[in-house]
Design a protein around this motif. Structure first.
Motif, PDB file in Angstrom:
ATOM      1  N   ARG A 179      -5.706  -6.905 -14.178  1.00 24.68           N
ATOM      2  CA  ARG A 179      -6.552  -5.716 -14.321  1.00 24.68           C
ATOM      3  C   ARG A 179      -7.293  -5.434 -13.018  1.00 24.68           C
ATOM      4  N   ALA A 180      -7.801  -6.488 -12.379  1.00 23.00           N
ATOM      5  CA  ALA A 180      -8.532  -6.307 -11.120  1.00 23.00           C
ATOM      6  C   ALA A 180      -7.613  -5.771 -10.024  1.00 23.00           C
ATOM      7  N   VAL A 181      -6.397  -6.299  -9.916  1.00 25.90           N
ATOM      8  CA  VAL A 181      -5.445  -5.827  -8.904  1.00 25.90           C
ATOM      9  C   VAL A 181      -5.104  -4.360  -9.148  1.00 25.90           C
ATOM     10  N   PHE A 182      -4.758  -4.018 -10.381  1.00 25.69           N
ATOM     11  CA  PHE A 182      -4.369  -2.637 -10.687  1.00 25.69           C
ATOM     12  C   PHE A 182      -5.542  -1.674 -10.493  1.00 25.69           C
ATOM     13  N   SER A 183      -6.720  -2.105 -10.879  1.00 25.58           N
ATOM     14  CA  SER A 183      -7.907  -1.271 -10.704  1.00 25.58           C
ATOM     15  C   SER A 183      -8.170  -1.026  -9.216  1.00 25.58           C
ATOM     16  N   TYR A 184      -8.056  -2.074  -8.411  1.00 23.04           N
ATOM     17  CA  TYR A 184      -8.239  -1.938  -6.969  1.00 23.04           C
ATOM     18  C   TYR A 184      -7.205  -0.969  -6.370  1.00 23.04           C
ATOM     19  N   LEU A 185      -5.938  -1.160  -6.736  1.00 24.10           N
ATOM     20  CA  LEU A 185      -4.893  -0.278  -6.196  1.00 24.10           C
ATOM     21  C   LEU A 185      -5.127   1.167  -6.639  1.00 24.10           C
ATOM     22  N   GLY A 186      -5.589   1.353  -7.867  1.00 19.46           N
ATOM     23  CA  GLY A 186      -5.931   2.698  -8.335  1.00 19.46           C
ATOM     24  C   GLY A 186      -7.044   3.315  -7.514  1.00 19.46           C
ATOM     25  N   SER A 187      -8.029   2.497  -7.150  1.00 18.77           N
ATOM     26  CA  SER A 187      -9.129   3.025  -6.339  1.00 18.77           C
ATOM     27  C   SER A 187      -8.649   3.421  -4.948  1.00 18.77           C
ATOM     28  N   THR A 188      -7.659   2.710  -4.407  1.00 20.93           N
ATOM     29  CA  THR A 188      -7.124   3.108  -3.098  1.00 20.93           C
ATOM     30  C   THR A 188      -6.360   4.421  -3.211  1.00 20.93           C
ATOM     31  N   GLU A 189      -5.673   4.624  -4.338  1.00 21.87           N
ATOM     32  CA  GLU A 189      -4.977   5.903  -4.540  1.00 21.87           C
ATOM     33  C   GLU A 189      -5.987   7.051  -4.628  1.00 21.87           C
ATOM     34  N   ARG A 190      -7.127   6.778  -5.238  1.00 27.70           N
ATOM     35  CA  ARG A 190      -8.189   7.784  -5.322  1.00 27.70           C
ATOM     36  C   ARG A 190      -8.682   8.132  -3.918  1.00 27.70           C
ATOM     37  N   LEU A 191      -8.822   7.122  -3.053  1.00 32.06           N
ATOM     38  CA  LEU A 191      -9.212   7.382  -1.662  1.00 32.06           C
ATOM     39  C   LEU A 191      -8.138   8.196  -0.934  1.00 32.06           C
ATOM     40  N   HIS A 192      -6.865   7.893  -1.196  1.00 29.75           N
ATOM     41  CA  HIS A 192      -5.773   8.678  -0.595  1.00 29.75           C
ATOM     42  C   HIS A 192      -5.877  10.131  -1.042  1.00 29.75           C
ATOM     43  N   ARG A 193      -6.122  10.325  -2.346  1.00 27.22           N
ATOM     44  CA  ARG A 193      -6.255  11.687  -2.881  1.00 27.22           C
ATOM     45  C   ARG A 193      -7.379  12.417  -2.165  1.00 27.22           C
ATOM     46  N   ARG A 194      -8.511  11.756  -2.010  1.00 26.05           N
ATOM     47  CA  ARG A 194      -9.655  12.391  -1.345  1.00 26.05           C
ATOM     48  C   ARG A 194      -9.360  12.696   0.117  1.00 26.05           C
ATOM     49  N   THR A 195      -8.607  11.831   0.769  1.00 17.48           N
ATOM     50  CA  THR A 195      -8.206  12.077   2.161  1.00 17.48           C
ATOM     51  C   THR A 195      -7.351  13.329   2.254  1.00 17.48           C
ATOM     52  N   ILE A 196      -6.379  13.445   1.357  1.00 18.11           N
ATOM     53  CA  ILE A 196      -5.505  14.625   1.356  1.00 18.11           C
ATOM     54  C   ILE A 196      -6.314  15.878   1.023  1.00 18.11           C
ATOM     55  N   GLU A 197      -7.209  15.778   0.045  1.00 20.14           N
ATOM     56  CA  GLU A 197      -8.044  16.935  -0.307  1.00 20.14           C
ATOM     57  C   GLU A 197      -8.889  17.373   0.890  1.00 20.14           C
ATOM     58  N   GLY A 198      -9.416  16.424   1.641  1.00 22.54           N
ATOM     59  CA  GLY A 198     -10.191  16.756   2.834  1.00 22.54           C
ATOM     60  C   GLY A 198      -9.344  17.449   3.883  1.00 22.54           C
ATOM     61  N   LEU A 199      -8.139  16.964   4.073  1.00 31.87           N
ATOM     62  CA  LEU A 199      -7.224  17.583   5.029  1.00 31.87           C
ATOM     63  C   LEU A 199      -6.863  18.998   4.577  1.00 31.87           C
ATOM     64  N   MET A 200      -6.680  19.163   3.276  1.00 36.89           N
ATOM     65  CA  MET A 200      -6.367  20.493   2.750  1.00 36.89           C
ATOM     66  C   MET A 200      -7.534  21.448   2.979  1.00 36.89           C
ATOM     67  N   ARG A 201      -8.749  20.968   2.764  1.00 35.50           N
ATOM     68  CA  ARG A 201      -9.937  21.820   3.029  1.00 35.50           C
ATOM     69  C   ARG A 201     -10.012  22.191   4.503  1.00 35.50           C
ATOM     70  N   GLU A 202      -9.728  21.201   5.357  1.00 27.43           N
ATOM     71  CA  GLU A 202      -9.762  21.416   6.804  1.00 27.43           C
ATOM     72  C   GLU A 202      -8.789  22.507   7.212  1.00 27.43           C
ATOM     73  N   TYR A 203      -7.640  22.541   6.561  1.00 25.81           N
ATOM     74  CA  TYR A 203      -6.614  23.521   6.876  1.00 25.81           C
ATOM     75  C   TYR A 203      -6.690  24.769   6.020  1.00 25.81           C
ATOM     76  N   GLY A 204      -7.722  24.868   5.204  1.00 20.20           N
ATOM     77  CA  GLY A 204      -7.906  26.065   4.396  1.00 20.20           C
ATOM     78  C   GLY A 204      -6.883  26.247   3.305  1.00 20.20           C
ATOM     79  N   CYS A 205      -6.417  25.145   2.743  1.00 20.59           N
ATOM     80  CA  CYS A 205      -5.431  25.234   1.659  1.00 20.59           C
ATOM     81  C   CYS A 205      -6.058  25.654   0.351  1.00 20.59           C
ATOM     82  N   GLY A 206      -7.380  25.675   0.300  1.00 23.35           N
ATOM     83  CA  GLY A 206      -8.041  26.156  -0.909  1.00 23.35           C
ATOM     84  C   GLY A 206      -8.029  25.186  -2.062  1.00 23.35           C
ATOM     85  N   HIS A 207      -7.870  23.898  -1.802  1.00 28.21           N
ATOM     86  CA  HIS A 207      -7.919  22.913  -2.884  1.00 28.21           C
ATOM     87  C   HIS A 207      -9.168  22.067  -2.739  1.00 28.21           C
ATOM     88  N   ALA A 208      -9.626  21.601  -3.901  1.00 28.82           N
ATOM     89  CA  ALA A 208     -10.771  20.691  -3.991  1.00 28.82           C
ATOM     90  C   ALA A 208     -11.923  21.275  -3.325  1.00 28.82           C
TER      91      ALA A 208
END
Length: 167
Positions: free
Chosen positions: A138-167
């Motif tokens: 559970r701890a391993v899967f939870s940790y990996l899930g949290s890293t995916e959440r960080l990846h999502r936020r990174t992509i959302e930030g890049l999309m905002r930077e480029y004016g993709c209109g998401h997040a």
């Protein structure tokens, strides 16, 4: 061929798998994500697009490879074998993200697709956390899930930077 729209309902089908099937499926798909992001990073570089897009895809490729190795180690520990089960669900290896990616505005479509992949990955780790048979898993899967959440936020930030209109 799997389309990005098909990913939206895939998690429902994933919830029906047992732990070994789900883990087998996701290990293979972390490998596929690593290759896909590596190809996208190189395509971004070849097209002369912004280094920040390249850096994100390169990071996502490296992280997916790391997740693959961690999951494989866990799989071998739990199931006593490195033989993965075959699961009859669409593979991320059949995504067609790169064929129409020729630069410019296409980067927005690819970022949106990458965002969907990261959301799916976060969902899968949530399912794996629920299916885990012990606290360590559970701890391993939870940790990996949290890293995916960080990846999502990174992509959302890049999309905002480029004016993709998401997040």
């Amino acid at each position: 061929m799997i389309e990005m729209e098909d990913l939206d309902g895939l998690w429902v089908r994933l919830k029906g798998l047992d732990l070994r099937g789900l883990l087998s499926y996701w290990i293979l798909n972390e490998r596929n994500k690593a290759r896909l992001y590596s190809v996208l990073a190189q395509k971004v570089r070849d097209l002369g697009l912004d280094d920040s897009v390249y850096d994100v895809f390169r990071l996502l490729s490296l992280e997916a490879s790391r997740h693959d190795r961690k999951l494989m180690s866990l799989y071998e520990r739990v199931f006593g074998t490195d033989e993965l089960l075959e699961v009859a669900l669409p593979s991320l290896s059949s995504l067609s993200l790169t064929k129409d990616f020729n630069g410019g505005r296409d980067v927005f479509k690819v970022l949106e697709a990458a965002l969907k992949l990261e959301i799916l990955a976060e969902d899968v780790y949530g399912i794996l956390t629920e299916a885990a048979s012990d606290d360590y898993m559970r701890a391993v899967f939870s940790y990996l899930g949290s890293t995916e959440r960080l990846h999502r936020r990174t992509i959302e930030g890049l999309m905002r930077e480029y004016g993709c209109g998401h997040a």
